[in-house]
Design a protein around this motif. Structure first.
Motif, PDB file in Angstrom:
ATOM      1  N   THR A  73      -3.877  -0.734  -6.460  1.00 19.92           N
ATOM      2  CA  THR A  73      -4.098   0.549  -5.781  1.00 19.92           C
ATOM      3  C   THR A  73      -4.840   0.349  -4.463  1.00 19.92           C
ATOM      4  OG1 THR A  73      -4.131   1.750  -7.879  1.00 19.92           O
ATOM      5  CG2 THR A  73      -5.178   2.820  -5.995  1.00 19.92           C
ATOM      6  N   ARG A  74      -5.870  -0.489  -4.498  1.00 22.82           N
ATOM      7  CA  ARG A  74      -6.644  -0.749  -3.289  1.00 22.82           C
ATOM      8  C   ARG A  74      -5.796  -1.476  -2.246  1.00 22.82           C
ATOM      9  NH1 ARG A  74     -10.527   0.903   0.090  1.00 22.82           N
ATOM     10  NH2 ARG A  74     -11.482  -0.853   1.186  1.00 22.82           N
ATOM     11  N   ALA A  75      -5.008  -2.453  -2.684  1.00 23.18           N
ATOM     12  CA  ALA A  75      -4.168  -3.207  -1.754  1.00 23.18           C
ATOM     13  C   ALA A  75      -3.161  -2.301  -1.061  1.00 23.18           C
ATOM     14  CB  ALA A  75      -3.461  -4.337  -2.488  1.00 23.18           C
ATOM     15  N   GLU A  76      -2.552  -1.380  -1.817  1.00 21.84           N
ATOM     16  CA  GLU A  76      -1.611  -0.437  -1.226  1.00 21.84           C
ATOM     17  C   GLU A  76      -2.317   0.459  -0.199  1.00 21.84           C
ATOM     18  OE1 GLU A  76       1.533  -0.322  -1.452  1.00 21.84           O
ATOM     19  OE2 GLU A  76       2.294  -0.713  -3.466  1.00 21.84           O
ATOM     20  N   ALA A  77      -3.550   0.843  -0.507  1.00 24.99           N
ATOM     21  CA  ALA A  77      -4.269   1.757   0.376  1.00 24.99           C
ATOM     22  C   ALA A  77      -4.632   1.113   1.707  1.00 24.99           C
ATOM     23  CB  ALA A  77      -5.531   2.267  -0.326  1.00 24.99           C
ATOM     24  N   VAL A  78      -4.924  -0.193   1.696  1.00 19.39           N
ATOM     25  CA  VAL A  78      -5.379  -0.854   2.928  1.00 19.39           C
ATOM     26  C   VAL A  78      -4.312  -1.763   3.537  1.00 19.39           C
ATOM     27  CG1 VAL A  78      -7.799  -0.684   2.236  1.00 19.39           C
ATOM     28  CG2 VAL A  78      -6.496  -2.752   1.659  1.00 19.39           C
ATOM     29  N   GLY A  79      -3.129  -1.789   2.938  1.00 21.25           N
ATOM     30  CA  GLY A  79      -2.022  -2.535   3.531  1.00 21.25           C
ATOM     31  C   GLY A  79      -2.050  -4.027   3.311  1.00 21.25           C
ATOM     32  N   LEU A  80      -2.546  -4.472   2.174  1.00 24.80           N
ATOM     33  CA  LEU A  80      -2.555  -5.899   1.842  1.00 24.80           C
ATOM     34  C   LEU A  80      -1.283  -6.274   1.100  1.00 24.80           C
ATOM     35  CD1 LEU A  80      -6.252  -6.254   0.635  1.00 24.80           C
ATOM     36  CD2 LEU A  80      -5.294  -7.224   2.736  1.00 24.80           C
ATOM     37  N   GLY A  81      -0.919  -7.561   1.164  1.00 22.30           N
ATOM     38  CA  GLY A  81       0.187  -8.072   0.380  1.00 22.30           C
ATOM     39  C   GLY A  81       1.499  -8.095   1.149  1.00 22.30           C
TER      40      GLY A  81
END
Length: 357
Positions: free
Chosen positions: A344-352
């Protein structure tokens, strides 16, 4: 539908660096606590793990674990996933971590992958979070001395988290059969916020490290117990997160024994508590021996699961001088819970990186 023309199935791939960065925005201790309480309330699915062991061409013990799990919180979609973690005991001598693998999250509706991420960092941090919760609920008031026996990656995770969550710590005793690892961990601790204020002692033996510590955390790869009951000071909490550091005598002499999931411990034939249950020297929380096995004289029972302690259904430590053992087996639902928050956090900040099957 034409099999060769199925629509692509996108999912998010998170490298270790992505996972570490996303985890900065996740309260891992709170996430693990919530998952433990859901599990103790029966709101989880935790199948038996799959285990494959072998001997490498160089003669080292190696294994593969596949551990599915789901959290089933009322009013929310289930969180479904699986952790695979692989390890070779010869890896540290090669300069690489002992364990590595993937954590997979699935869409609860379609069962398609939604995220695949590096598992070792999540595994280490959720293990350290279980220890932090055990310290919060089972340790003496204001513990000051922590012993880490084994000074690898899991010890680093514990040092980082416990220095942050146990503000009364004043001293850290380190021991490793390879002294260079203890030196490296001491340097790492000194680099942590507040680490320079911690007295760090490189012990000459495991017994020396343990003897004055209110908090004892073995993080080794041994398969034969060595911590005897007379090593432990009154009031010690042993967070037995590795396999077999405690002797049977230490378990039998403890005042309180807490596990994370009794069924996993009960059914495991390799680790100490499972072997004790098969031998009739350890009884379940209900006081019952294993089916077909007679309770042996002097057998003791498991007192409770950690989720019940967190939820207030069990008092945990009863007095300041008792010796308490927290012996988590390691549950996939904790990895899945942490992975879900990291996703959820990665999606929110554009990681991955977005990949497709």
């Amino acid at each position: 539908m034409d099999f060769e023309r199925y629509p692509e199935s996108p999912f998010l791939h998170l490298t270790r660096a992505d996972v570490v960065e996303a985890a900065r925005g996740v309260d891992i201790v709170r996430t693990v606590a919530d998952a433990l309480m859901l599990h103790s309330a029966g709101q989880s699915a935790l199948p038996e793990e799959a285990y494959l062991g072998w001997t490498t061409p160089q003669g080292d013990s190696a294994r593969l674990l596949a551990m599915p799990g789901a959290l089933l919180q009322d009013g929310s979609p289930p969180v479904v996933g699986m952790k695979t973690i692989n390890a070779s005991l010869g890896n540290p001598a090669r300069g690489i971590p002992r364990s590595q693998g993937f954590t997979l999250l699935l869409d609860p509706e379609t069962a398609r992958p939604v995220a695949l991420m590096e598992a070792a960092y999540i595994s280490a941090m959720r293990t350290a979070a279980v220890t932090a919760l055990a310290v919060r609920h089972l340790a003496v008031r204001a513990p000051q001395r922590l012993a880490l026996v084994g000074c690898g990656a899991l010890a680093q995770a514990h040092a980082a988290l416990l220095l942050r969550t146990v503000p009364t710590l004043r001293a850290l005793a380190l021991y490793d059969v390879t002294p260079d690892r203890a030196e490296a961990l001491a340097a790492y601790v000194a680099s942590l916020p507040g680490g320079a204020k911690i007295e760090t002692v490189r012990a000459e033996s495991a017994r020396e490290a343990v003897r004055e510590a209110e908090l004892v955390v073995p993080v080794t790869t041994v398969t034969q117990g060595y911590i005897e009951p007379d090593w432990l000071r009154p009031g010690a909490l042993v967070c037995h997160v590795s396999l077999d550091d405690l002797t049977e005598g230490a378990v039998l002499a403890a005042d309180t024994v807490i596990v994370d999931d009794w069924s996993l411990v009960r059914d495991d034939p390799r680790r100490l508590l499972g072997r004790m249950h098969r031998a009739g020297t350890l009884l379940g929380p209900d006081g019952a021996p294993r089916d077909g096995v007679s309770a042996q004289p002097g057998a003791r029972r498991v007192d409770a699961v950690l989720g019940d302690v967190l939820a207030g259904r069990h008092p945990g430590r009863r007095h300041q001088d008792e010796i308490v053992i927290s012996n988590p087996f390691g549950m996939s639902i904790l990895d899945v819970a942490v992975a879900d928050r990291i996703h959820t956090r990665a999606e929110a900040v554009g990681l991955g990186t977005r990949l497709t099957l």
